[in-house]
Design an enzyme around this catalytic site. Structure first.
Site, short mmCIF file in Angstrom:
data_model
loop_
_atom_site.label_atom_id
_atom_site.label_comp_id
_atom_site.label_asym_id
_atom_site.label_seq_id
_atom_site.Cartn_x
_atom_site.Cartn_y
_atom_site.Cartn_z
N ARG A 1 0.86 -1.18 0.00
CA ARG A 1 0.00 0.00 0.00
C ARG A 1 0.90 1.23 0.00
O ARG A 1 1.92 1.27 0.71
CB ARG A 1 -0.93 0.04 1.22
CG ARG A 1 -2.11 -0.91 1.16
CD ARG A 1 -3.13 -0.52 0.07
NE ARG A 1 -4.25 -1.46 0.02
CZ ARG A 1 -4.32 -2.52 -0.77
NH1 ARG A 1 -3.33 -2.81 -1.60
NH2 ARG A 1 -5.39 -3.30 -0.76
N GLU B 1 -2.66 7.50 -4.83
CA GLU B 1 -3.04 6.85 -6.09
C GLU B 1 -4.53 6.98 -6.40
O GLU B 1 -4.93 6.85 -7.56
CB GLU B 1 -2.64 5.38 -6.09
CG GLU B 1 -3.44 4.49 -5.12
CD GLU B 1 -3.03 3.02 -5.19
OE1 GLU B 1 -1.83 2.72 -5.08
OE2 GLU B 1 -3.93 2.17 -5.38
#
Ligand code: NAI
Length: 331
Positions: free
Chosen positions: A235, A264
């Site tokens: 992550r 993101e």
């Protein structure tokens, strides 16, 4: 038959879910927009929603869903850091996920990233197409005999360690719950300080939690072996990207390969090739010759997508029957 509203649905999601749904016959409505408090209205009339890594399932979204009668959230991924589990519990919304689907798919992608970054095959590909056969700038290191630090030796970390073992690397590991399979591979559990100081490659495979956020910060980067490479397929929030940029500028970090990025959500899974990207941190990152970025595709294999669709719908079937579901989170 229950109605499931799927958010952030891509054409491939529809293909794999339609195939898996042949066994169940659920009604699935596919929405390409991401789930948020604003888009939650699209779940009107649905019994549950199916969401992915960059959907926002904070308290506001869950309240909006619950007010419309939504009773479950089926995550079609392993991580659930984007779900406010406490709010879901308070609202009586069940949350299920797919804890393991082809961990090897993500592990193999981590290796693809490292091998590409190390031997610069992405640059070599372009050079050869342009008739440039110079090798300057493509120098890598032999992985055999090098030390690899795996942070998080769960399913994916272990699968990654197995591949590195096959390359003849020494394995160092860090995990709150050491596992025998890692030591059976010849891996050695050490402190984070030791792992960072001794590893030529550091690969991150732990979940994003309050404890692991910015696990790789300026201090951790300073503790790493100069010239070491950092791989993150887990992550984005595990890494302080600004600190990484400083370390790259200081020629200290040897290379960075990431499949995930802390900001993101507004970028990945969309075509921004005709847009001006406002994220200056991301844009700086892509200018480094020793940075390689992919857009969260570690899971993207036929086997993993098949399993994700099947397990997600099995989870829903389980909830519908009122049976205990092993893949439920927050209980
Ligand atoms: P897992 O639950 O099997 O393993 C995670 C390991 O991390 C566990 O052994 C756990 O004890 C350890 N851990 C937790 N907190 C830690 C800490 N503070 N320090 C060190 N270790 C810690 O999970 P799995 O299946 O291996 O997945 C790992 C992560 O990979 C997921 O959380 C997800 O974020 C990411 N992922 C990325 C994908 C991609 O497409 N790039 C696809 C699937 C998962």
């Amino acid at each position: 038959m229950p109605l499931i509203a799927m958010f952030s649905a891509q054409p491939y999601d529809r293909r794999f879910f339609e195939t898996a749904n042949a066994r169940h016959g659920f009604h699935i409505s596919y929405h390409d927009v991401a789930l948020s408090a604003e888009s939650a209205v699209l779940a009107h009339g649905a019994d549950g929603v199916c969401a992915f890594v960059n959907d926002t399932l904070d308290a506001a979204t869950l309240e909006a869903l619950s007010a419309q009668g939504v009773r479950f959230v089926a995550m079609r991924c392993a991580g659930f850091n984007n779900v406010d589990i406490a709010a879901a519990k308070r609202l009586g919304v069940a949350v299920v996920r797919v804890p393991a689907y082809s961990p090897e798919a993500v592990a193999e992608h981590a290796l693809a990233l490292l091998l590409t970054l190390n031997r610069r095959t992405h640059r070599a590909y372009n050079r050869v197409r342009e008739g440039n056969f110079m090798l300057e700038g493509l120098l890598g290191m032999t992985l055999h005999g090098k030390t690899v630090g795996v942070i998080g030796t769960g399913r994916i970390g272990l699968a990654t360690a197995r591949i590195f073992r096959g390359f003849g690397c020494h394995l160092l590991g860090e995990d709150r719950y050491p596992c025998d399979d890692f030591t059976a591979l010849g891996g050695e559990y050490v402190s984070r300080e030791c792992l960072l100081a001794e590893s030529d490659v550091v690969s991150l495979h732990c979940p994003l939690t309050d404890d692991t956020r910015y696990l790789i910060d300026a201090q951790a980067l300073a503790a790493m072996k100069p010239g070491a490479m950092l791989i993150n397929t887990s992550r984005g929030g595990l890494i302080d990207t600004r600190a990484v940029i400083e370390s790259l500028k200081a020629r200290r970090l040897g290379g960075l390969a990431i499949d995930v990025y802390e900001q993101e959500t507004s970028l990945f899974f969309r075509d921004h090739s005709s847009d001006i990207i406002d994220d200056d941190v991301f844009q700086r990152l892509v200018t480094f010759p020793n940075v390689l970025i992919t857009g969260h595709q570690g899971f993207f294999t036929q086997e993993a997508l098949t399993e994700i669709a099947e397990v997600t719908l099995d989870n829903v079937a389980c909830l519908m029957r009122g049976a205990p579901c092993a893949n439920r989170v927050g209980d």
